[in-house]
Every structure is written in structure tokens, then in C-alpha cells.
Design a protein around this motif. Sequence first.
Motif, PDB file in Angstrom:
ATOM      1  N   VAL A   1     -51.979 149.333 -13.001  1.00 26.52           N
ATOM      2  CA  VAL A   1     -53.226 150.319 -12.373  1.00 26.52           C
ATOM      3  C   VAL A   1     -53.991 149.308 -11.498  1.00 26.52           C
ATOM      4  N   SER A   2     -54.442 150.005 -10.474  1.00 25.84           N
ATOM      5  CA  SER A   2     -55.550 149.064  -9.694  1.00 25.84           C
ATOM      6  C   SER A   2     -56.772 149.212 -10.010  1.00 25.84           C
ATOM      7  N   SER A   3     -57.773 148.276  -9.417  1.00 26.21           N
ATOM      8  CA  SER A   3     -59.228 148.746  -9.568  1.00 26.21           C
ATOM      9  C   SER A   3     -59.612 149.868  -8.756  1.00 26.21           C
ATOM     10  N   GLU A   4     -58.614 150.131  -7.940  1.00 30.29           N
ATOM     11  CA  GLU A   4     -58.927 151.262  -7.114  1.00 30.29           C
ATOM     12  C   GLU A   4     -58.255 152.716  -7.435  1.00 30.29           C
ATOM     13  N   GLY A   5     -57.575 152.627  -8.504  1.00 29.46           N
ATOM     14  CA  GLY A   5     -56.815 153.954  -9.231  1.00 29.46           C
ATOM     15  C   GLY A   5     -55.690 154.102  -8.811  1.00 29.46           C
ATOM     16  N   GLU A   6     -54.983 153.308  -8.337  1.00 29.43           N
ATOM     17  CA  GLU A   6     -53.598 153.513  -7.840  1.00 29.43           C
ATOM     18  C   GLU A   6     -52.513 152.939  -8.869  1.00 29.43           C
ATOM     19  N   VAL A   7     -51.662 153.678  -9.022  1.00 28.26           N
ATOM     20  CA  VAL A   7     -50.634 153.418 -10.150  1.00 28.26           C
ATOM     21  C   VAL A   7     -49.318 152.977  -9.754  1.00 28.26           C
ATOM     22  N   LEU A   8     -48.902 151.902  -9.855  1.00 26.48           N
ATOM     23  CA  LEU A   8     -47.409 151.290  -9.570  1.00 26.48           C
ATOM     24  C   LEU A   8     -46.401 151.421 -10.563  1.00 26.48           C
TER      25      LEU A   8
END
Length: 82
Positions: free
Chosen positions: A15-22
Motif C-alpha cells: 500500500v502506498s502513502s497515497e492509498g494505492e494498493v499494488l
Amino acid sequence: MEWRDVLGYEGLYKVSSEGEVLSLRTGRLRKLQSWGPKYLSLVLSRNGEDSTVLVHHLVAEAFHGPRPDGLLACHKNDIGTD
């Protein structure tokens, strides 16, 4: 932007600090869905089991650790989708 493991799904998702999930399995960003009027969610899979999770919970846990009982994660700007 910084990426961290999703707690409980290490090696499967980040999960990114921007709220994206990979997804580490596919190398693709997961599509987020609306959960109620103001939050984002998605389904994560582990060992053949699916779980619906709120994205802001994933971000808070990845960057601040597990949430203590009785406490909530706040959105500093009061925008639930951030």
C-alpha cells in the motif's frame, strides 16, 4: 510516494502513502471501490480466502502500526477517500 507491505498480507500486497494498493502477484494496481458514502475498499485474497478491507485502515496500519483497541484512524482533512 512511499510503499509498504500490507500488514497480514506481506509478500502479497503493498500500500502506498497515497492509498494505492499494488498486487505483487500481478504487478498491477488494484481497483478501489466505494464503501458507503465516503470510504474506499477492496477485496484482498490470502490462502484462498477473500476479505473486504478499508483502504484507510491499510494505510494507517502500514505507516503507523496496528490500531490499538478502542482507537480510530482520523483523516486529517476530513475527506474519507483520502
